[in-house]
Write a protein that holds these residues in place. Structure first.
Motif, PDB file in Angstrom:
ATOM      1  N   TYR A  38      -5.560   2.691   8.272  1.00  0.00           N
ATOM      2  CA  TYR A  38      -5.369   1.282   7.949  1.00  0.00           C
ATOM      3  C   TYR A  38      -3.878   0.958   7.922  1.00  0.00           C
ATOM      4  CZ  TYR A  38      -4.648   3.244   3.243  1.00  0.00           C
ATOM      5  OH  TYR A  38      -4.212   3.982   2.165  1.00  0.00           O
ATOM      6  N   PRO A  39      -3.529  -0.295   8.161  1.00  0.00           N
ATOM      7  CA  PRO A  39      -2.113  -0.656   8.176  1.00  0.00           C
ATOM      8  C   PRO A  39      -1.511  -0.737   6.784  1.00  0.00           C
ATOM      9  CG  PRO A  39      -3.445  -2.613   8.489  1.00  0.00           C
ATOM     10  CD  PRO A  39      -4.399  -1.436   8.473  1.00  0.00           C
ATOM     11  N   ARG A  40      -0.227  -0.470   6.720  1.00  0.00           N
ATOM     12  CA  ARG A  40       0.551  -0.707   5.511  1.00  0.00           C
ATOM     13  C   ARG A  40       1.493  -1.887   5.780  1.00  0.00           C
ATOM     14  NH1 ARG A  40      -2.350   4.032   6.212  1.00  0.00           N
ATOM     15  NH2 ARG A  40      -2.154   5.430   4.407  1.00  0.00           N
ATOM     16  N   ASN A  41       2.276  -2.251   4.791  1.00  0.00           N
ATOM     17  CA  ASN A  41       3.215  -3.341   5.019  1.00  0.00           C
ATOM     18  C   ASN A  41       4.224  -2.973   6.098  1.00  0.00           C
ATOM     19  OD1 ASN A  41       3.995  -6.010   4.311  1.00  0.00           O
ATOM     20  ND2 ASN A  41       5.802  -5.179   3.289  1.00  0.00           N
ATOM     21  N   GLY A  42       4.612  -1.699   6.121  1.00  0.00           N
ATOM     22  CA  GLY A  42       5.512  -1.244   7.174  1.00  0.00           C
ATOM     23  C   GLY A  42       4.938  -1.477   8.555  1.00  0.00           C
ATOM     24  N   SER A  43       3.636  -1.300   8.707  1.00  0.00           N
ATOM     25  CA  SER A  43       2.971  -1.516   9.996  1.00  0.00           C
ATOM     26  C   SER A  43       3.154  -2.964  10.441  1.00  0.00           C
ATOM     27  CB  SER A  43       1.480  -1.209   9.888  1.00  0.00           C
ATOM     28  OG  SER A  43       1.236   0.009   9.220  1.00  0.00           O
ATOM     29  N   LEU A  44       2.955  -3.874   9.501  1.00  0.00           N
ATOM     30  CA  LEU A  44       3.101  -5.298   9.787  1.00  0.00           C
ATOM     31  C   LEU A  44       4.536  -5.630  10.185  1.00  0.00           C
ATOM     32  CD1 LEU A  44       1.905  -8.210   9.667  1.00  0.00           C
ATOM     33  CD2 LEU A  44       2.603  -8.253   7.269  1.00  0.00           C
ATOM     34  N   PRO A  77       0.806  -1.230   0.000  1.00  0.00           N
ATOM     35  CA  PRO A  77       0.000   0.000   0.000  1.00  0.00           C
ATOM     36  C   PRO A  77       0.838   1.278   0.000  1.00  0.00           C
ATOM     37  CG  PRO A  77      -0.844  -1.566   1.595  1.00  0.00           C
ATOM     38  CD  PRO A  77       0.446  -2.137   1.092  1.00  0.00           C
ATOM     39  N   GLU A  78       2.027   1.214   0.605  1.00  0.00           N
ATOM     40  CA  GLU A  78       2.911   2.379   0.643  1.00  0.00           C
ATOM     41  C   GLU A  78       3.193   2.930  -0.749  1.00  0.00           C
ATOM     42  OE1 GLU A  78       4.273  -0.125   4.235  1.00  0.00           O
ATOM     43  OE2 GLU A  78       3.222  -0.414   2.343  1.00  0.00           O
ATOM     44  N   TYR A  79       3.285   2.028  -1.721  1.00  0.00           N
ATOM     45  CA  TYR A  79       3.687   2.408  -3.071  1.00  0.00           C
ATOM     46  C   TYR A  79       2.531   2.366  -4.061  1.00  0.00           C
ATOM     47  CZ  TYR A  79       7.926   1.095  -0.578  1.00  0.00           C
ATOM     48  OH  TYR A  79       8.903   0.979   0.373  1.00  0.00           O
ATOM     49  N   LEU A  80       1.545   1.527  -3.790  1.00  0.00           N
ATOM     50  CA  LEU A  80       0.393   1.412  -4.685  1.00  0.00           C
ATOM     51  C   LEU A  80      -0.618   2.533  -4.453  1.00  0.00           C
ATOM     52  CD1 LEU A  80      -0.557  -0.549  -6.892  1.00  0.00           C
ATOM     53  CD2 LEU A  80      -1.825  -1.802  -5.130  1.00  0.00           C
ATOM     54  N   ASP A  81      -0.872   2.860  -3.196  1.00  0.00           N
ATOM     55  CA  ASP A  81      -1.905   3.844  -2.872  1.00  0.00           C
ATOM     56  C   ASP A  81      -1.662   5.231  -3.477  1.00  0.00           C
ATOM     57  OD1 ASP A  81      -3.066   1.814  -1.494  1.00  0.00           O
ATOM     58  OD2 ASP A  81      -2.810   2.678   0.503  1.00  0.00           O
ATOM     59  N   PRO A  82      -0.420   5.744  -3.459  1.00  0.00           N
ATOM     60  CA  PRO A  82      -0.210   7.089  -4.018  1.00  0.00           C
ATOM     61  C   PRO A  82      -0.552   7.210  -5.506  1.00  0.00           C
ATOM     62  CG  PRO A  82       1.637   6.481  -2.628  1.00  0.00           C
ATOM     63  CD  PRO A  82       0.805   5.244  -2.804  1.00  0.00           C
ATOM     64  N   LEU A  83      -0.545   6.086  -6.225  1.00  0.00           N
ATOM     65  CA  LEU A  83      -0.857   6.126  -7.655  1.00  0.00           C
ATOM     66  C   LEU A  83      -2.350   6.267  -7.928  1.00  0.00           C
ATOM     67  CD1 LEU A  83       1.647   3.364  -8.760  1.00  0.00           C
ATOM     68  CD2 LEU A  83       1.701   5.747  -9.505  1.00  0.00           C
ATOM     69  N   LYS A  84      -3.160   5.915  -6.939  1.00  0.00           N
ATOM     70  CA  LYS A  84      -4.629   6.021  -7.062  1.00  0.00           C
ATOM     71  C   LYS A  84      -5.111   5.365  -8.362  1.00  0.00           C
ATOM     72  CE  LYS A  84      -4.642  10.144  -4.179  1.00  0.00           C
ATOM     73  NZ  LYS A  84      -4.971  11.580  -4.035  1.00  0.00           N
ATOM     74  N   GLY A  85      -5.876   6.082  -9.146  1.00  0.00           N
ATOM     75  CA  GLY A  85      -6.434   5.512 -10.377  1.00  0.00           C
ATOM     76  C   GLY A  85      -5.407   5.243 -11.460  1.00  0.00           C
ATOM     77  N   ILE A 130       2.014  -8.648 -12.149  1.00  0.00           N
ATOM     78  CA  ILE A 130       2.281  -9.651 -11.111  1.00  0.00           C
ATOM     79  C   ILE A 130       3.191  -8.997 -10.083  1.00  0.00           C
ATOM     80  CG2 ILE A 130       3.403 -11.854 -10.610  1.00  0.00           C
ATOM     81  CD1 ILE A 130       2.660 -12.703 -13.495  1.00  0.00           C
ATOM     82  N   VAL A 131       2.755  -8.965  -8.825  1.00  0.00           N
ATOM     83  CA  VAL A 131       3.483  -8.198  -7.812  1.00  0.00           C
ATOM     84  C   VAL A 131       3.557  -8.951  -6.488  1.00  0.00           C
ATOM     85  CG1 VAL A 131       2.780  -5.991  -8.823  1.00  0.00           C
ATOM     86  CG2 VAL A 131       1.391  -7.006  -6.993  1.00  0.00           C
ATOM     87  N   THR A 132       4.504  -8.529  -5.656  1.00  0.00           N
ATOM     88  CA  THR A 132       4.463  -8.861  -4.238  1.00  0.00           C
ATOM     89  C   THR A 132       3.866  -7.663  -3.516  1.00  0.00           C
ATOM     90  OG1 THR A 132       6.671  -7.974  -3.725  1.00  0.00           O
ATOM     91  CG2 THR A 132       6.535 -10.278  -4.444  1.00  0.00           C
ATOM     92  N   GLY A 133       3.218  -7.914  -2.389  1.00  0.00           N
ATOM     93  CA  GLY A 133       2.606  -6.801  -1.682  1.00  0.00           C
ATOM     94  C   GLY A 133       1.924  -7.229  -0.398  1.00  0.00           C
ATOM     95  N   TYR A 134       0.984  -6.408   0.028  1.00  0.00           N
ATOM     96  CA  TYR A 134       0.290  -6.648   1.300  1.00  0.00           C
ATOM     97  C   TYR A 134      -1.173  -6.223   1.157  1.00  0.00           C
ATOM     98  CZ  TYR A 134      -0.998  -5.986   6.248  1.00  0.00           C
ATOM     99  OH  TYR A 134      -1.625  -6.010   7.468  1.00  0.00           O
ATOM    100  N   PRO A 135      -2.049  -7.146   0.734  1.00  0.00           N
ATOM    101  CA  PRO A 135      -3.471  -6.822   0.559  1.00  0.00           C
ATOM    102  C   PRO A 135      -4.227  -6.878   1.884  1.00  0.00           C
ATOM    103  CG  PRO A 135      -3.069  -9.081  -0.098  1.00  0.00           C
ATOM    104  CD  PRO A 135      -1.726  -8.521   0.308  1.00  0.00           C
ATOM    105  N   TRP A 136      -3.943  -5.951   2.753  1.00  0.00           N
ATOM    106  CA  TRP A 136      -4.488  -5.962   4.113  1.00  0.00           C
ATOM    107  C   TRP A 136      -6.014  -6.016   4.121  1.00  0.00           C
ATOM    108  CZ3 TRP A 136      -7.934  -2.255   5.568  1.00  0.00           C
ATOM    109  CH2 TRP A 136      -8.005  -1.115   4.756  1.00  0.00           C
ATOM    110  N   TYR A 137      -6.633  -5.457   3.097  1.00  0.00           N
ATOM    111  CA  TYR A 137      -8.084  -5.312   3.013  1.00  0.00           C
ATOM    112  C   TYR A 137      -8.788  -6.623   2.680  1.00  0.00           C
ATOM    113  CZ  TYR A 137      -5.600  -4.543  -1.302  1.00  0.00           C
ATOM    114  OH  TYR A 137      -4.671  -4.648  -2.301  1.00  0.00           O
TER     115      TYR A 137
END
Length: 394
Positions: free
Chosen positions: A296-302, A253-261, A268-275
């Motif tokens: 909401y948590p990000r991967n850093g939170s985890l 989310p740290e890197y995906l969220d800022p891109l928005k739409g 194909i990615v690695t990540g953290y689908p907390w939702y």
């Protein structure tokens, strides 16, 4: 005389108070990498509160003294020395960039100080530069690459281009991807390679160079602001049209969220689908995090949460904060995290925390991970015989 007696009483009281806590030093690049490290700090703060609310460890509360290293290895070592000498911390944890993580790994070896590398991904921390006093939580660069190679090979694409930040993590990611892909698909070709300096990408020239090579697929290891620039420029130039992309970290989310739409679709990615992680343990973590921080948590939170919980578990198992006893206790240490139970391997001091691998998508104007699976870290590591060749004896 009365003043002297009062001062003595105050000194004794201060000493007793200091002994009532276990001081832990934390070193990180908060100002340089805020997207990941602000949530990370919240993660370890939440774990710290939970541990202390439950009575602490060995009858003492834990106290974390955090310092910023400005993303500079020299500053990392200087701060480590200050924390040990002035603050009298019992151990160290943290690190984000591979170069600062390696500096702290060497410091731990030279000064016989226990160090838990929470975030740095470089393989050298547990392989070539591994030592008795250093353990690592997050999946290594090799492990993250291994988690996506199986999916990359399924694409059956022959002409690959590679882009990565030109420092330890990026260089290692590129080397591991090329080696593992050659094993999985011997006829693979690497037709272009771009390695911009970290944080200083010229996205226009990089994307154009990749497009000129006409690849069938792209392997990307860029992250943070570099990733955003690369995605936007690539979208503008049509770089990703009809081209498969395999990308490390992008689903965080740290890197995906800022891109928005503008988030990439179908990478194909690695990540953290907390939702979308629906286990009771993870739901408990998310609910507690939301209640505490109204976010909401990000991967850093985890990572931050699991790091502090690992330290608490290690001290409890050791029955001490002695560096040698802690190092011994972490060997084979089992820790429950919000996503899966993990073990710190005796062979290389690497935890078995795994990776979520899936595709990207956009939902309601926001980037998400879809069709993801959790890949156990134990399945991503080299055989023991290979590890033994790479790692010096402790």
């Amino acid at each position: 005389m009365l003043l002297a007696a009062g001062a003595a009483i105050l000194a004794i009281s201060a000493g007793a108070q200091a002994q009532a806590t276990i001081k832990i030093g934390e070193i990180n690049s908060y100002k340089a990498q805020p997207a990941f490290l602000e949530p990370y700090r919240r993660g370890w703060e939440m774990a710290l509160d939970e541990v202390n609310a439950a009575g602490g460890v060995l009858g003492k509360k834990l106290e974390v003294i955090a310092r910023d290293d400005n993303g500079n290895p020299g500053d990392s070592v200087r701060i480590a020395e200050e924390l040990m000498a002035r603050e009298r911390v019992a151990l160290l944890f943290g690190g984000f960039l591979s170069n600062t993580g390696l500096a702290l790994t060497d410091y731990a070896k030279q000064h016989k100080v226990f160090f838990l590398a929470a975030e740095p991904l470089t393989d050298k921390i547990v392989w070539q530069n591994g030592n008795k006093y250093t353990y690592r939580l997050r999946p290594s660069t090799y492990m993250l690459v291994a988690s996506v190679v199986k999916e990359a090979a399924k694409l059956k694409k022959k002409r690959w281009a590679i882009v990565y930040p030109n420092y330890e993590y990026g260089q290692s990611a590129a080397a591991s991807f090329k080696a593992l892909m050659k094993q999985a698909q011997p006829d693979v070709e690497f037709v272009a390679e771009q390695a911009p300096p970290l944080g200083k990408i010229d996205a226009g020239s990089v994307t154009q160079a990749l497009a000129d090579a006409k690849p069938d697929a792209i392997f990307n290891a860029l992250f943070a602001a570099d990733l955003g620039k690369f995605v936007r420029e690539g979208n503008t130039r049509g770089l990703f049209d009809g081209v498969e992309v395999v990308s490390l970290l992008t689903g965080e989310p740290e890197y995906l969220d800022p891109l928005k739409g503008e988030a990439p679709v179908n990478w194909i990615v690695t990540g953290y689908p907390w939702y979308a992680i629906n286990t009771p343990e993870h739901k408990k973590f998310v609910d507690a995090y939301r209640k505490k921080f109204n976010d909401y948590p990000r991967n850093g939170s985890l990572v931050g949460y699991a790091a502090l919980m690992s330290i608490a578990a290690g001290i409890k198992k050791a029955g001490s904060t002695d560096a040698d006893k802690l190092a011994a206790a972490f060997s084979g240490l089992k820790v429950d995290t919000p996503v899966a139970p993990i073990v710190y391997r005796a062979q290389d001091h690497q935890s078995t925390l795994g990776a979520f691998v899936g595709r990207t998508g956009v939902k309601e104007g926001k980037g998400i991970m879809t069709s993801f699976t959790y890949v156990d870290g134990a399945a991503l590591q080299l055989p023991d015989a290979e590890v033994k060749k790479l790692r010096p004896a402790d």
